[in-house]
Design a protein around this motif. Structure first.
Motif, PDB file in Angstrom:
ATOM      1  N   GLU A 194      32.034  34.932  48.365  1.00 14.14           N
ATOM      2  CA  GLU A 194      32.672  34.853  49.220  1.00 14.14           C
ATOM      3  C   GLU A 194      34.214  35.346  48.875  1.00 14.14           C
ATOM      4  O   GLU A 194      34.450  35.407  47.522  1.00 14.14           O
ATOM      5  CB  GLU A 194      33.163  33.499  49.941  1.00 14.14           C
ATOM      6  CG  GLU A 194      31.883  32.872  50.583  1.00 14.14           C
ATOM      7  CD  GLU A 194      31.993  31.428  51.352  1.00 14.14           C
ATOM      8  OE1 GLU A 194      33.324  31.162  51.192  1.00 14.14           O
ATOM      9  OE2 GLU A 194      31.093  30.912  51.812  1.00 14.14           O
ATOM     10  N   SER A 195      35.217  35.763  49.649  1.00 15.55           N
ATOM     11  CA  SER A 195      36.428  36.292  49.046  1.00 15.55           C
ATOM     12  C   SER A 195      36.295  37.333  48.344  1.00 15.55           C
ATOM     13  O   SER A 195      36.705  37.839  47.143  1.00 15.55           O
ATOM     14  CB  SER A 195      37.431  35.268  48.285  1.00 15.55           C
ATOM     15  OG  SER A 195      37.692  34.292  49.279  1.00 15.55           O
ATOM     16  N   ILE A 196      35.335  38.643  48.643  1.00 15.48           N
ATOM     17  CA  ILE A 196      35.070  39.708  48.179  1.00 15.48           C
ATOM     18  C   ILE A 196      36.300  40.547  47.775  1.00 15.48           C
ATOM     19  O   ILE A 196      36.320  41.154  46.782  1.00 15.48           O
ATOM     20  CB  ILE A 196      33.749  40.463  48.843  1.00 15.48           C
ATOM     21  CG1 ILE A 196      32.722  39.779  48.397  1.00 15.48           C
ATOM     22  CG2 ILE A 196      33.889  41.998  48.471  1.00 15.48           C
ATOM     23  CD1 ILE A 196      31.268  40.541  49.299  1.00 15.48           C
ATOM     24  N   GLY A 197      37.103  40.465  48.796  1.00 16.58           N
ATOM     25  CA  GLY A 197      38.238  41.359  48.932  1.00 16.58           C
ATOM     26  C   GLY A 197      39.099  41.139  47.578  1.00 16.58           C
ATOM     27  O   GLY A 197      39.679  41.986  46.815  1.00 16.58           O
ATOM     28  N   TYR A 198      39.074  39.708  47.148  1.00 19.59           N
ATOM     29  CA  TYR A 198      40.016  39.466  46.105  1.00 19.59           C
ATOM     30  C   TYR A 198      39.131  39.865  44.691  1.00 19.59           C
ATOM     31  O   TYR A 198      39.958  40.375  43.725  1.00 19.59           O
ATOM     32  CB  TYR A 198      40.137  37.748  45.672  1.00 19.59           C
ATOM     33  CG  TYR A 198      41.043  37.306  46.688  1.00 19.59           C
ATOM     34  CD1 TYR A 198      42.402  37.553  47.064  1.00 19.59           C
ATOM     35  CD2 TYR A 198      40.429  36.487  47.953  1.00 19.59           C
ATOM     36  CE1 TYR A 198      43.480  37.041  47.741  1.00 19.59           C
ATOM     37  CE2 TYR A 198      41.444  35.862  48.987  1.00 19.59           C
ATOM     38  CZ  TYR A 198      42.812  36.239  48.839  1.00 19.59           C
ATOM     39  OH  TYR A 198      43.546  35.821  49.827  1.00 19.59           O
ATOM     40  N   ILE A 199      37.978  39.967  44.696  1.00 18.93           N
ATOM     41  CA  ILE A 199      37.325  40.623  43.585  1.00 18.93           C
ATOM     42  C   ILE A 199      37.500  42.310  43.629  1.00 18.93           C
ATOM     43  O   ILE A 199      37.833  42.563  42.466  1.00 18.93           O
ATOM     44  CB  ILE A 199      35.900  40.305  43.763  1.00 18.93           C
ATOM     45  CG1 ILE A 199      35.448  38.895  43.535  1.00 18.93           C
ATOM     46  CG2 ILE A 199      34.837  41.186  42.598  1.00 18.93           C
ATOM     47  CD1 ILE A 199      35.832  38.220  42.392  1.00 18.93           C
TER      48      ILE A 199
END
Length: 430
Positions: A194-199
């Motif tokens: 989850e929260s791929i955008g932050y990765i």
């Protein structure tokens, strides 16, 4: 305790969106790990960014604050400063990013370090790191799993298994530090990410500073050891998670233009544009400026798994939309600065909304307006800002208690609100 009194009314005009807090953390740390002087341009010294800078300085990085920028001078290797004025306690205040990014990075020193925090950060989970420490026989102590955390020892290269559905911050902390170890490592993700955008933000900043990470479809990350961070200058782009508040203000009543946003941004919260459009909101893009105009909104289903920070403002939009909205896959926001599902349900219902709190979702039946009254920020910056935007469609004044929580990420929020025609008065409650 500070509070603000906001009288209802539309917002109109242009606002320069503050720099991305997520990218600011990442850029300051990457610059501090390099060997040489870097200029980090367009940075706002919110409380969270100050916490990260203070700790990097304790770890031997020289940081000079200039108007709207920082000169960061790293030495290629972190060392805990030892003198009478500097202790080995690293105070993260209320910043989860600071804490979770810098635990593994500080361990590059190999020294005994104490991590501490304030408010709800003291209780926010660090279990993914504790599991790693146990596996690598790293000595650490906690207060029943909470801060303060005392850790002594260094990470060793190897295979790291970590959940992807707790917080991407743990993964970022690891892949910042592992390239500097004397050996190769692999970070394996054991659940759905989850929260791929932050990765994506992490990988992009690392790449710009010369660090290479092999991303195998977010299931594992292959990391060569003995890498080096290259010095470079970096400009922080505008923050879509903060722009979300003023885009919402535009569609709820008025016309607001948001400036200094990168339309090609990797920020996951850029999805706020798609969410508002899906709800029937009018958003146009011209010359790099996003313009949101008053619109009739309709309910929809919103999956928050990849954009948890948008939940508070999206809940406000939903509560003022025709029909029913479900905000799903939002359980993780219960462990942010506040329990954001409970906070938004509680505060919106106080002013006349119809919000049903579920285990990992909100069910919201829209209404044309709110009543107004007294609400709490829950000492959470995003709750305070979301409720300020809710005031636009109140029939009476709205009082937000503990309104100063916005300093955590957006110190100039109320000034920008006023610049758009918002009627805000501050007061101190005894």
């Amino acid at each position: 305790m500070k509070s603000v009194i906001i009288r209802p009314g539309p917002l109109n005009g242009k606002v320069k969106i503050p720099p991305s807090k997520s990218l600011s953390h990442r850029a300051v740390i990457a610059a501090g790990l390099s060997n040489g002087e870097c200029c980090i341009d367009n940075i706002s010294m919110s409380e969270d960014i100050i916490a990260t800078c203070d700790i990097m300085e304790k770890l031997g990085v020289n940081i000079k604050q200039l108007p709207n920028s920082l000169n960061v001078c790293g030495k290629g290797k972190l060392r805990l400063a030892h003198d009478k004025t500097v202790s080995n306690e690293l105070q993260c205040n209320e910043s989860g990013s600071t804490l979770r990014f810098l635990i593994p990075i500080s361990m590059l020193t190999g020294e005994k370090i104490i991590f501490n925090g304030k408010s709800k950060l003291v209780q926010r989970t660090l279990k993914p790191y504790y599991d790693i420490f146990d596996k690598q026989n790293i000595k650490y102590t906690t207060s029943n799993g909470n801060l303060p955390l005392i850790v002594e020892g260094s990470l060793k290269p190897g295979i790291f298994e970590i959940r992807g559905d707790v917080s991407s911050q743990f993964i970022t902390g690891l892949i910042y530090s592992l390239p500097l170890l004397d050996g190769d490592s692999t970070v394996k993700i054991s659940t759905k990410m989850e929260s791929i955008g932050y990765i994506d933000l992490t990988l992009d900043v690392l790449s710009k500073f010369g660090v290479k990470i092999q991303n195998n479809n977010y299931r594992e990350f292959k990391i060569k050891g003995n890498q080096h961070y290259n010095k470079r200058n970096y400009r922080v782009e505008g923050d879509f998670s903060q722009a979300a508040f003023y885009l919402a203000a535009g569609v709820l009543g008025g016309e607001v233009e948001c400036m200094d946003l990168n339309m090609e941004s990797l920020q996951g919260d850029r999805v706020i544009v798609d969410i508002i459009k899906e709800m029937g909101g009018s958003i146009t893009i011209k010359d790099g400026i996003l313009k949101a105009s008053k619109s009739d909104l309709k309910g929809t289903i919103i999956d928050a798994s990849q954009c948890p920070d948008l939940v508070p403002i999206v809940a406000v939009l939903a509560a003022l939309s025709e029909g029913t909205t479900e905000i799903i896959n939002a359980g993780r926001v219960r462990i942010k600065e506040s329990d954001r599902l409970k906070a938004m349900a509680t505060e919106l219902n106080k002013i006349g909304a119809e919000v049903i709190e579920r285990e990992d979702s909100l069910l919201i039946h829209g209404k044309p307006c709110f009543n107004g009254g007294v609400v709490s920020s829950w000492n959470d910056h995003r709750i305070a800002m979301a409720m300020a935007i809710a005031s636009i469609r109140c029939t009476q004044k709205l009082i937000i208690e503990d309104s100063g929580a916005v300093k955590k990420s957006y110190p100039s929020f109320y000034e920008d609100f006023k610049s758009l025609g918002g009627k805000v008065n501050e007061r101190t409650m005894g």
